[in-house]
Design a protein around this motif. Structure first.
Motif, short mmCIF file in Angstrom:
data_model
loop_
_atom_site.label_atom_id
_atom_site.label_comp_id
_atom_site.label_asym_id
_atom_site.label_seq_id
_atom_site.Cartn_x
_atom_site.Cartn_y
_atom_site.Cartn_z
N HIS A 116 -30.43 9.10 3.67
CA HIS A 116 -30.74 9.51 5.04
C HIS A 116 -30.17 8.51 6.02
CE1 HIS A 116 -33.26 12.66 3.48
NE2 HIS A 116 -33.81 11.77 2.68
N PHE A 117 -28.97 8.09 5.71
CA PHE A 117 -28.32 7.20 6.65
C PHE A 117 -27.13 7.92 7.26
CE2 PHE A 117 -25.26 4.06 7.98
CZ PHE A 117 -26.03 3.16 8.67
N PRO A 118 -26.88 7.84 8.47
CA PRO A 118 -27.66 7.14 9.48
C PRO A 118 -28.89 7.93 9.87
CG PRO A 118 -25.82 8.21 10.48
CD PRO A 118 -25.68 8.45 9.02
N ARG A 170 -24.10 15.10 -2.11
CA ARG A 170 -23.18 14.55 -3.11
C ARG A 170 -23.05 13.04 -2.94
NH1 ARG A 170 -18.11 18.18 -1.83
NH2 ARG A 170 -19.08 18.04 0.21
N GLN A 171 -24.13 12.43 -2.50
CA GLN A 171 -24.06 10.99 -2.30
C GLN A 171 -23.98 10.27 -3.63
OE1 GLN A 171 -27.22 9.64 0.18
NE2 GLN A 171 -26.21 10.30 2.06
N ILE A 172 -23.34 9.17 -3.57
CA ILE A 172 -23.14 8.38 -4.78
C ILE A 172 -23.84 7.04 -4.62
CG2 ILE A 172 -20.93 9.48 -5.22
CD1 ILE A 172 -19.67 6.80 -4.21
N PHE A 198 -17.46 1.65 1.25
CA PHE A 198 -18.72 1.76 1.99
C PHE A 198 -19.07 3.23 2.28
CE2 PHE A 198 -17.14 -2.45 2.79
CZ PHE A 198 -18.26 -3.27 2.82
N HIS A 199 -18.18 4.12 1.94
CA HIS A 199 -18.42 5.52 2.26
C HIS A 199 -19.53 6.09 1.39
CE1 HIS A 199 -17.00 9.92 2.32
NE2 HIS A 199 -17.66 9.66 3.45
N PRO A 200 -20.59 6.57 1.98
CA PRO A 200 -21.69 7.11 1.17
C PRO A 200 -21.28 8.31 0.34
CG PRO A 200 -22.43 6.65 3.40
CD PRO A 200 -20.94 6.52 3.40
N PRO A 251 -13.32 9.18 -3.40
CA PRO A 251 -12.50 10.39 -3.49
C PRO A 251 -12.73 11.35 -2.32
CG PRO A 251 -13.43 9.85 -5.63
CD PRO A 251 -14.09 8.96 -4.63
N GLU A 252 -13.98 11.51 -1.92
CA GLU A 252 -14.27 12.41 -0.80
C GLU A 252 -13.62 11.91 0.47
OE1 GLU A 252 -15.85 15.29 -0.20
OE2 GLU A 252 -15.88 15.65 -2.36
N LEU A 253 -13.68 10.63 0.67
CA LEU A 253 -13.07 10.07 1.88
C LEU A 253 -11.55 10.26 1.85
CD1 LEU A 253 -13.45 8.37 4.50
CD2 LEU A 253 -13.09 6.35 3.07
N VAL A 263 -18.26 18.39 7.05
CA VAL A 263 -19.17 17.69 6.13
C VAL A 263 -20.34 17.05 6.87
CG1 VAL A 263 -19.32 15.87 4.37
CG2 VAL A 263 -17.29 17.30 4.52
N HIS A 264 -20.01 16.26 7.85
CA HIS A 264 -21.09 15.52 8.54
C HIS A 264 -20.69 15.32 10.00
CE1 HIS A 264 -18.09 12.67 7.39
NE2 HIS A 264 -18.59 12.46 6.16
N PRO A 265 -20.93 16.34 10.77
CA PRO A 265 -20.58 16.22 12.19
C PRO A 265 -21.49 15.25 12.94
CG PRO A 265 -21.67 18.30 11.77
CD PRO A 265 -21.47 17.65 10.45
N TRP A 266 -22.57 14.88 12.37
CA TRP A 266 -23.51 13.97 13.05
C TRP A 266 -23.12 12.51 12.94
CZ3 TRP A 266 -24.48 16.83 8.69
CH2 TRP A 266 -24.61 16.12 7.48
N VAL A 267 -22.11 12.21 12.15
CA VAL A 267 -21.74 10.81 11.93
C VAL A 267 -20.87 10.35 13.10
CG1 VAL A 267 -20.52 9.22 10.41
CG2 VAL A 267 -21.92 11.05 9.43
#
Ligand code: HEM
Length: 367
Positions: free
Chosen positions: A183-185, A231-233, A300-302, A306-308, A323-327
């Protein structure tokens, strides 16, 4: 024979003394006191017993001697108490109940009226048992009833007790997971985007064109949360979002991967395509018209490296928004800013402005 005859004579005399016949002159009877006469007769009889042990005659035992003999505990001597006149004059002893004796002494107390069956072997009588020790009864009749044990079905006990722990099977099934950054951020974090990050650049691709019939797709908003599963690692130690904030948040932090004095670059699509992150190059990514070196951020990519890297060497604005428009990538990648994305200069040098049809097509192709 002479001795026997003498004994017979003495016995006769003693008998005459004890039971004087009626024909005996009274003067002779009063000559000696009766007790002394009897004592003298007894003394004579004992002397005869010592002389002739083979045939012990019956011995007269008086009660006084009997009591003394019993007290001194002499060796058992078979004696026969014959009834005498004194004893006969005494009232018979009252019948006594047999007294329980624990251990009978070896002395034999011969009562005048009784004759021991076995004069040598003391008989053991019924022993008097000591009082029984106090016993403790464990019967539940005298004990107060125990308090009722709490049962799961009782409603009163469940209200004051903690629920039982889950069975081990449930504990084992829940494998311990390392702390994740799911749940970051946070909702109020600076990493979250504060405004739509994409300018409306026209109709979307085929995946979203079905929903937009007018050709103008709405900008990505916070309400359009993607429905993809998480799909967090697991990040390596020292690569948490806080670590990245500490690394990239310093005032002089420079993670661009270019010489320090290098100004912001005008990055063309062709330049961007060469920065793939492979073969010794850094991975550049265009987001919202700006080009970032995302290589320092990869670990550092949550979502994982590979996703990054799916957005490397290209314009990843749309992918990012899916994927994450809130970031809030702008704040996070400030130290990684390389330049701005510009159109490819046209082959005709005199076209001016550095922009033509070809660069625009390259920019669209990158999306
Ligand atoms: C464009 C290429 C990118 C792709 C394909 C991508 C993909 C992902 C994925 C799949 C996740 C996991 C989402 C989830 O668990 O639900 C994720 C999380 C995240 N990514 Fe990216 N990412 C990209 C670029 C970036 C960039 C450039 C940044 C930073 C500036 C970034 C920052 C984050 C953050 C902060 C999270 C955690 C979001 C959260 O947990 O709410 N990503 N990313």
């Amino acid at each position: 024979m002479g001795l026997i005859g003498l004994s017979f004579i003495v016995a006769s005399v003693v008998y005459v003394i004890i039971r004087p016949p009626s024909w005996l002159p009274p003067a002779l009877l009063s000559w000696l006191p009766r007790s002394s006469t009897a004592a003298a007769a007894m003394t004579d009889a004992r002397q005869r017993d010592e002389k002739s042990p083979s045939s012990p005659p019956p011995t007269i035992v008086e009660p006084r001697e009997m009591g003394r003999a019993a007290a001194m505990s002499p060796p058992p001597v078979p004696t026969i108490a014959e009834p005498c006149e004194d004893r006969a004059a005494m009232p018979p002893p009252p019948p006594q109940p047999p007294k329980p004796v624990v251990v009978q002494p070896p002395s034999i107390a011969v009562e005048p009226d009784k004759q021991p069956e076995s004069p040598t072997t003391p008989k053991a009588a019924a022993a008097q048992l000591p009082p029984p020790p106090p016993t403790f009864s464990l019967s539940t009749d005298s004990m107060p009833p125990p308090p009722p044990r709490p049962t799961p079905s009782s409603s009163s006990s469940t209200s004051s007790m903690m629920p039982p722990p889950p069975p081990p099977s449930r504990l084992s099934s829940a494998a311990p997971r390392p702390p994740t950054l799911g749940h970051f951020p946070a909702a109020n974090s600076a990493q979250r985007a504060r405004a739509p990050i994409l300018p409306d650049r026209g109709p979307r691709s085929s995946s979203s064109s079905s929903s937009s019939s007018s050709g103008l797709a709405p900008p990505p908003t916070h309400t359009s949360v993607p429905t993809k599963p998480s799909r967090q690692i697991t990040l390596e130690p020292g690569h948490s979002p806080l670590d990245w904030a500490r690394l990239s948040g310093g005032p002089g932090a420079d993670l661009r991967g270019v010489p320090a004095a290098t100004p912001y670059l005008r990055v063309t699509p062709s330049m961007l395509r060469r920065q793939t992150g492979r073969r010794g190059t850094d991975a550049w990514m265009a987001l919202g018209g700006k080009v970032y070196n995302v290589t320092p951020y990869a670990k550092f990519h949550p979502g994982g490296v590979p996703e990054l890297m799916r957005g490397a060497a290209r314009d990843g604005t749309r992918l990012f928004a899916e994927v994450h428009p809130w970031v809030n990538y702008e704040n996070m990648l400030t130290a990684c800013l390389v330049g701005i994305l510009v159109e490819e200069p046209g082959p005709a040098a005199g076209s001016g402005g550095g922009g033509g049809g070809q660069p625009q097509s390259d920019m669209e192709a990158m999306d």
